[in-house]
Design an enzyme around this catalytic site. Structure first.
Site, short mmCIF file in Angstrom:
data_model
loop_
_atom_site.label_atom_id
_atom_site.label_comp_id
_atom_site.label_asym_id
_atom_site.label_seq_id
_atom_site.Cartn_x
_atom_site.Cartn_y
_atom_site.Cartn_z
N HIS A 36 53.37 24.82 15.41
CA HIS A 36 54.34 25.62 14.65
C HIS A 36 53.67 26.70 13.80
O HIS A 36 53.94 27.89 13.99
CB HIS A 36 55.26 24.71 13.83
CG HIS A 36 56.07 25.43 12.80
ND1 HIS A 36 57.06 26.33 13.15
CD2 HIS A 36 56.02 25.44 11.45
CE1 HIS A 36 57.57 26.85 12.05
NE2 HIS A 36 56.97 26.31 11.01
N GLU A 64 53.17 22.23 1.28
CA GLU A 64 54.38 21.41 1.26
C GLU A 64 54.20 20.10 2.02
O GLU A 64 54.67 19.06 1.58
CB GLU A 64 55.55 22.20 1.85
CG GLU A 64 56.87 21.62 1.39
CD GLU A 64 58.04 22.16 2.18
OE1 GLU A 64 57.85 23.10 2.96
OE2 GLU A 64 59.14 21.62 2.01
N ASP A 65 53.52 20.14 3.13
CA ASP A 65 53.50 18.98 4.03
C ASP A 65 52.19 18.20 4.09
O ASP A 65 52.10 17.20 4.79
CB ASP A 65 53.84 19.42 5.46
CG ASP A 65 55.26 19.99 5.55
OD1 ASP A 65 56.06 19.69 4.64
OD2 ASP A 65 55.53 20.72 6.51
N ASP A 132 58.91 32.29 10.48
CA ASP A 132 59.07 30.84 10.45
C ASP A 132 60.43 30.45 11.04
O ASP A 132 60.55 29.58 11.90
CB ASP A 132 58.93 30.39 8.99
CG ASP A 132 59.14 28.90 8.79
OD1 ASP A 132 58.44 28.12 9.45
OD2 ASP A 132 60.00 28.53 7.96
N ASP A 252 79.06 50.51 25.58
CA ASP A 252 77.59 50.45 25.55
C ASP A 252 77.03 49.10 25.94
O ASP A 252 76.00 48.68 25.46
CB ASP A 252 77.09 50.85 24.16
CG ASP A 252 77.57 49.88 23.09
OD1 ASP A 252 78.50 49.11 23.35
OD2 ASP A 252 76.98 49.89 21.99
MN MN Z 1 57.40 26.33 8.79
#
Ligand code: MN
Length: 496
Positions: A36, A64-65, A132, A252
């Site tokens: 990711h 954060e993780d 993200d 269009d």
């Molecule tokens: Mn992320």
């Protein structure tokens, strides 16, 4: 096109750092988590962002993780990167519920401003956030249905419009199409099939026209590239809502896009097209002279071919094209480090004029964050989302609040013009004074000295500015009328 970025030692170091930090973690799909942040990094790389942004992108989920702290990041990668990662961490805490930041900014519905306040007023955080979100959308199928819907809905309501405001066209299209396919799968499939079928049926015509145009441009010695562009599902969906689901009004679905070297060639190309085919009335749009609010530039024209087929053309220079596809990110690419050094301080000098509002927004967000008072009502940008831009016949831009009527426009030009209105032409057509003005309208006010403001106009103005001027004029008229009545004394002061 974006140069293939050769990764610096610093970026390589950040990749190794992130790999270690996320070791053993997996995404819901079962793949290693590091995929990711790597993908997010590749997206901002592809957009041509600066090195700090690229480094911050691959590190964006570490604080954060994982056990990594902001201090670690600052020590290894510097203050700028730490600042950007911190912004991403804060953003992930609030973006699940945008209302949480109401406390900062109770007076605005401007999501961009809200996000900037929340993240420390650096637009680059939002660019990483957009990357993200794009990757999360691309991999959305791995999530449970309720999460899919929530993320898709938020993308349509918050992030795709954000991409549009930054003129990041390619991003907006991909985001909104993926999101829409989750929010309304049935409609998505219907429209998707419809576009496919149309493209198949129109293929031969398109090829024929492409040949004709190519030959004609060649004769004029204009250098160009031409390609077909297909309307995205979500923008077709929105357009159909606007036109009461009448497919006959969509011209269009497929367009031909011609990219030339300079502005002169844009207009020459338009001339060549119009000499070959009949242009449709009122469907020539000069977004070069009058760019869209987000800075988009191009010439658009819809023509009728000899076989009675209707085709839209979009003509632009390579630079305009790059900017339309990548928007704000493109200006990072063109200005490279010079720009980003000054970004944090708001001293951006090289942004295209159309995006200068971002500087203003960043400054305001910084002030708010620092607890300083800002007159939100005075903020041009805060009002930006609720504004329309209309044009005088000479091409001057007048901005008005959404909902404005022709008289608001007239009074904005001059209260004397307002006073003597006898009619209005919108985009060349006589229109009623009750017509709501739309972004991009060309408004021509017709006046006569023999006409004067009427009381009934009070229902035909929207802005307080126009109402105030009109009231003053009506009051003066009242005095004039009263002064003509024999038994009443005029209110005007006596001359001494
Ligand atoms: Mn992320």
């Amino acid at each position: 096109m974006v140069k293939k970025v050769k990764r610096s030692a610093r970026v390589e170091q950040a990749i190794e750092f992130a790999k270690k930090a996320h070791e053993g973690q997996t995404r819901r799909s079962g793949e290693p988590f590091i995929n990711h942040p790597m993908a997010v990094m590749q997206i901002v790389e592809d957009w041509g962002m600066d090195e700090d942004t690229i480094v911050a992108a691959v590190l964006h989920d570490t604080v954060e993780d994982t056990g990594i702290t902001l201090k670690d990041i600052k020590e290894q990668f510097g203050e700028q990167v730490a600042f950007l990662v911190d912004g991403m961490t804060k953003l992930s805490k609030i973006s699940s519920n945008m209302n949480d930041i109401d406390t900062y900014l109770p007076n605005t519905k401007d999501n961009l401003l809200r996000l900037l306040v929340a993240t420390g007023s650096d637009i680059r955080v939002l660019i990483i956030k957009l990357a993200d979100r794009l990757h999360n959308l691309r991999t959305l199928s791995a999530l449970p249905p309720d999460k899919q819907r929530r993320i898709a809905k938020e993308s349509l309501e918050v992030f795709a419009p954000l991409a549009d405001r930054l003129n990041m066209g390619r991003l907006r299209t991909e985001m909104s199409d993926i999101a829409f396919s989750y929010v309304n799968p049935k409609r998505y499939n219907e429209l998707h099939d419809l576009i496919d079928e149309y493209c198949k049926s129109a293929e031969k015509t398109m090829q024929k026209i492409q040949k004709e145009i190519s030959a004609a441009l060649g004769r004029e010695k204009i250098k160009f590239t031409i390609s077909g562009r297909v309307k995205s599902v979500y923008s077709l969906h929105k357009k159909l809502i606007k036109h009461n689901q009448n497919m006959g009004e969509i011209y269009d679905l497929m367009a031909l896009r011609i990219i030339v070297n300079d502005i002169t060639d844009c207009y020459l190309t338009l001339g060549v097209i119009h000499s070959l085919y009949i242009p449709m009335d009122g469907r020539i749009k000069d977004y070069i002279a009058m760019p869209k609010m987000n800075g988009y530039q191009s010439l658009h024209t819809t023509v009728i071919t000899k076989d009675k087929k209707i085709i839209e053309f979009q003509i632009r220079t390579r630079e305009m094209h790059e900017f339309a596809e990548r928007g704000l990110a493109a200006s990072f690419y063109y200005n490279e480090q010079k720009l980003t050094e000054n970004y944090r301080t708001g001293k951006i000098q090289h942004l295209p004029t159309s995006l200068l509002w971002i500087t203003e927004l960043q400054e305001t967000a910084a002030k708010l964050k620092a607890g300083k008072k800002v007159n939100v009502k005075k903020l041009r940008l805060n009002l930006f989302a609720d504004k329309i831009f209309v044009y005088t016949p000479k091409g001057d831009i007048i901005d008005l609040p959404k909902g404005s009527l022709p008289l608001d426009f007239a009074y904005r030009l001059h209260s004397e013009i307002g006073e003597h209105v006898i009619g209005v032409k919108i985009n060349g057509k006589m229109s009623s004074l009750n017509t709501k003005l739309k972004h991009g309208d060309v408004v021509e006010i017709l006046t006569s000295k023999n006409f004067t403001a009427k009381e009934g106009w009070l229902d035909k103005v929207f802005t307080s500015h126009a109402r105030q001027k009109l009231r003053a004029q009506l009051a003066r008229q009242g005095e004039v009328i009263r002064s003509k009545l024999p038994k009443r004394k005029p209110k005007t002061k006596k001359k001494s």
